[in-house]
Design a protein around this motif. Structure first.
Motif, short mmCIF file in Angstrom:
data_model
loop_
_atom_site.label_atom_id
_atom_site.label_comp_id
_atom_site.label_asym_id
_atom_site.label_seq_id
_atom_site.Cartn_x
_atom_site.Cartn_y
_atom_site.Cartn_z
N LEU A 253 -60.68 59.72 19.75
CA LEU A 253 -59.41 59.19 19.26
C LEU A 253 -59.30 57.70 19.54
O LEU A 253 -58.85 56.91 18.68
CB LEU A 253 -58.23 59.94 19.90
CG LEU A 253 -58.19 61.46 19.69
CD1 LEU A 253 -56.93 62.03 20.33
CD2 LEU A 253 -58.25 61.81 18.22
N VAL A 254 -59.71 57.31 20.74
CA VAL A 254 -59.66 55.88 21.11
C VAL A 254 -60.63 55.07 20.27
O VAL A 254 -60.29 54.00 19.74
CB VAL A 254 -59.97 55.71 22.62
CG1 VAL A 254 -60.08 54.22 22.96
CG2 VAL A 254 -58.88 56.37 23.46
N ASP A 255 -61.86 55.56 20.12
CA ASP A 255 -62.89 54.85 19.35
C ASP A 255 -62.50 54.70 17.89
O ASP A 255 -62.90 53.74 17.22
CB ASP A 255 -64.24 55.57 19.46
CG ASP A 255 -64.83 55.50 20.86
OD1 ASP A 255 -64.34 54.67 21.66
OD2 ASP A 255 -65.77 56.27 21.15
N ALA A 256 -61.72 55.67 17.37
CA ALA A 256 -61.31 55.62 15.97
C ALA A 256 -60.12 54.68 15.75
O ALA A 256 -59.70 54.46 14.62
CB ALA A 256 -60.96 57.02 15.47
N GLY A 257 -59.58 54.13 16.84
CA GLY A 257 -58.46 53.20 16.72
C GLY A 257 -57.11 53.87 16.51
O GLY A 257 -56.21 53.27 15.94
N MET A 258 -56.98 55.10 16.96
CA MET A 258 -55.69 55.79 16.83
C MET A 258 -54.63 55.05 17.61
O MET A 258 -54.88 54.52 18.71
CB MET A 258 -55.84 57.23 17.35
CG MET A 258 -54.62 58.10 17.13
SD MET A 258 -54.98 59.84 17.60
CE MET A 258 -53.37 60.60 17.33
N ASN A 259 -53.44 54.97 17.06
CA ASN A 259 -52.33 54.29 17.71
C ASN A 259 -52.17 54.81 19.13
O ASN A 259 -51.97 56.00 19.35
CB ASN A 259 -51.04 54.56 16.91
CG ASN A 259 -49.83 53.82 17.47
OD1 ASN A 259 -49.84 53.37 18.61
ND2 ASN A 259 -48.80 53.71 16.67
N PRO A 260 -52.28 53.92 20.13
CA PRO A 260 -52.22 54.36 21.54
C PRO A 260 -50.96 55.18 21.86
O PRO A 260 -51.00 56.07 22.71
CB PRO A 260 -52.23 53.04 22.32
CG PRO A 260 -52.93 52.08 21.42
CD PRO A 260 -52.50 52.47 20.03
N LEU A 261 -49.86 54.88 21.16
CA LEU A 261 -48.62 55.58 21.43
C LEU A 261 -48.70 57.04 21.00
O LEU A 261 -48.00 57.89 21.55
CB LEU A 261 -47.46 54.89 20.69
CG LEU A 261 -46.04 55.18 21.19
CD1 LEU A 261 -45.88 54.75 22.63
CD2 LEU A 261 -45.02 54.47 20.29
N THR A 262 -49.56 57.32 20.02
CA THR A 262 -49.67 58.68 19.49
C THR A 262 -50.80 59.48 20.12
O THR A 262 -50.90 60.68 19.89
CB THR A 262 -49.87 58.66 17.97
OG1 THR A 262 -51.13 58.03 17.67
CG2 THR A 262 -48.76 57.90 17.28
N ILE A 263 -51.66 58.83 20.91
CA ILE A 263 -52.73 59.56 21.58
C ILE A 263 -52.11 60.45 22.66
O ILE A 263 -51.36 59.97 23.51
CB ILE A 263 -53.75 58.60 22.21
CG1 ILE A 263 -54.48 57.82 21.12
CG2 ILE A 263 -54.76 59.36 23.07
CD1 ILE A 263 -55.49 56.81 21.66
N PRO A 264 -52.37 61.75 22.64
CA PRO A 264 -51.76 62.66 23.62
C PRO A 264 -52.02 62.22 25.06
O PRO A 264 -53.12 61.80 25.41
CB PRO A 264 -52.44 64.00 23.33
CG PRO A 264 -52.84 63.90 21.89
CD PRO A 264 -53.23 62.47 21.68
N ALA A 265 -50.97 62.32 25.88
CA ALA A 265 -51.10 61.96 27.29
C ALA A 265 -52.00 62.96 28.00
O ALA A 265 -52.66 62.63 28.99
CB ALA A 265 -49.73 61.92 27.95
N GLU A 266 -52.03 64.18 27.49
CA GLU A 266 -52.88 65.22 28.07
C GLU A 266 -53.45 66.09 26.97
O GLU A 266 -52.73 66.45 26.02
CB GLU A 266 -52.07 66.07 29.04
CG GLU A 266 -52.89 67.15 29.74
CD GLU A 266 -52.05 67.99 30.70
OE1 GLU A 266 -52.59 68.99 31.22
OE2 GLU A 266 -50.86 67.67 30.89
N ILE A 267 -54.72 66.39 27.06
CA ILE A 267 -55.38 67.29 26.12
C ILE A 267 -55.86 68.49 26.90
O ILE A 267 -56.68 68.35 27.81
CB ILE A 267 -56.56 66.59 25.41
CG1 ILE A 267 -56.07 65.36 24.65
CG2 ILE A 267 -57.26 67.56 24.47
CD1 ILE A 267 -57.18 64.51 24.06
N ARG A 268 -55.32 69.65 26.57
CA ARG A 268 -55.59 70.83 27.39
C ARG A 268 -56.25 71.93 26.55
O ARG A 268 -55.70 72.36 25.52
CB ARG A 268 -54.28 71.34 27.97
CG ARG A 268 -54.45 72.45 29.00
CD ARG A 268 -53.09 72.88 29.51
NE ARG A 268 -52.34 71.74 30.03
CZ ARG A 268 -51.01 71.72 30.14
NH1 ARG A 268 -50.31 72.76 29.74
NH2 ARG A 268 -50.40 70.66 30.62
N PRO A 269 -57.42 72.40 26.95
CA PRO A 269 -58.07 73.50 26.23
C PRO A 269 -57.37 74.83 26.53
O PRO A 269 -56.98 75.09 27.67
CB PRO A 269 -59.50 73.49 26.77
CG PRO A 269 -59.39 72.86 28.13
CD PRO A 269 -58.26 71.87 28.05
#
Length: 294
Positions: A253-269
């Motif tokens: 997500l970061v490498d693709a340039g996704m808006n930092p505000l929209t990147i989930p604070a936590e990603i949980r499987p």
């Protein structure tokens, strides 16, 4: 009418359609995807169908395209709510007038069609309930004879859901959308499916779509929910039923340039995403799951 006890049994449903020569299929985007994936379902099995209608959740463009490619049949998307018993609008096949050879447009992919006869839509400001012009997003109100009288034994809840405007009772759907100049309704999202981060309103549905797009996994089972946060007011937690590691997803997500505000604070499987009987995501259960593990 043919009923099948398990809507996830696409092969069993397809056999029932072929055996009884069913002509009309009602389903959801989630369940229709199963028909396109199952190699045991031959296109001829669905040949009797004259109309396929999807509702209960937004129809995925991928599902629409895959279904048309495999079965040569369009999916007509509809919309409604339990409180409207339950259908309010639906796309329909186009019709040709033999009088002047003009085409009456009944289907606009991406919309949920025009209101049924006897039904009305009104797009209003969610706070003032003032009507908004065509093309502008607002709260969707549904009026008509099929609107419920009220919730049983819950007058206060009924008062919150039903409003009278210009002598007509309207159901406040909680959905955000707009109508075009022809009256076709486009859904944008649920008002409840927004997270407020640092004063910005972030669509959780758009977060999910962006994650799938970046990962190149349009069918990936995931759901974004908003949970309380001491610093930003709210935070986004992404629940994903996938084999990918959370760090791998975040890096993508970061490498693709996704808006930092929209990147989930936590990603949980998680083992699986909570679902309702209709096959769509159970957002309330997903939020409880996120809060319980938080």
């Amino acid at each position: 009418m043919v009923c099948h006890p398990d809507p996830t049994d696409a092969l069993g449903c397809a056999k029932a359609i072929a055996r009884h020569r069913a002509t009309f299929l009602c389903s959801t985007s989630t369940f229709l995807r199963l028909y396109t994936r199952n190699r045991k379902i031959h296109p001829i099995m669905l040949e009797p169908l004259r109309l396929v209608v999807a509702g209960a959740e937004r129809l995925s463009p991928d599902v629409r395209e895959a279904f048309a490619l495999k079965f040569r049949k369009p999916i007509y998307e509809g919309y409604g709510a339990t409180e409207t018993t339950p259908v309010a609008s639906c796309n329909l096949p186009d019709r040709l007038s033999v009088e002047d050879w003009s085409v009456q447009t009944g289907n606009k992919p991406g919309t949920v069609g025009m209101p049924l006869p006897g039904t009305s839509f009104r797009i209003v400001d969610p706070l003032t309930l003032h009507p908004l012009p065509p093309g502008e997003d607002g709260l969707i109100l549904i009026g008509g004879v099929q609107v419920m009288k009220g919730y049983l034994g819950a007058p206060s809840k009924t008062a919150d859901a039903i409003v009278e405007l210009d002598g007509q009772r309207w159901y406040k759907t909680g959905d955000k959308g707009h109508q075009d100049a022809d009256g076709f309704l486009t859904l944008v999202d649920r008002y409840s499916r927004f997270a407020k981060l640092g004063g910005e309103m972030i669509s959780l549905t758009q977060v999910e779509e962006e994650v799938r797009r970046i990962l190149g996994e349009p069918d990936m089972e995931l759901v974004a929910v908003n949970t309380p946060d001491e610093k930003k007011g709210e935070r986004i937690v992404l629940l994903a039923a996938a084999e990918l590691e959370p760090d791998t997803i975040r890096k993508a997500l970061v490498d693709a340039g996704m808006n930092p505000l929209t990147i989930p604070a936590e990603i949980r499987p998680v083992e699986q995403i909570p679902k309702l009987g209709s096959g769509k995501t159970d957002f309330s259960a997903a939020k409880r799951l996120a809060l319980a593990a938080g």
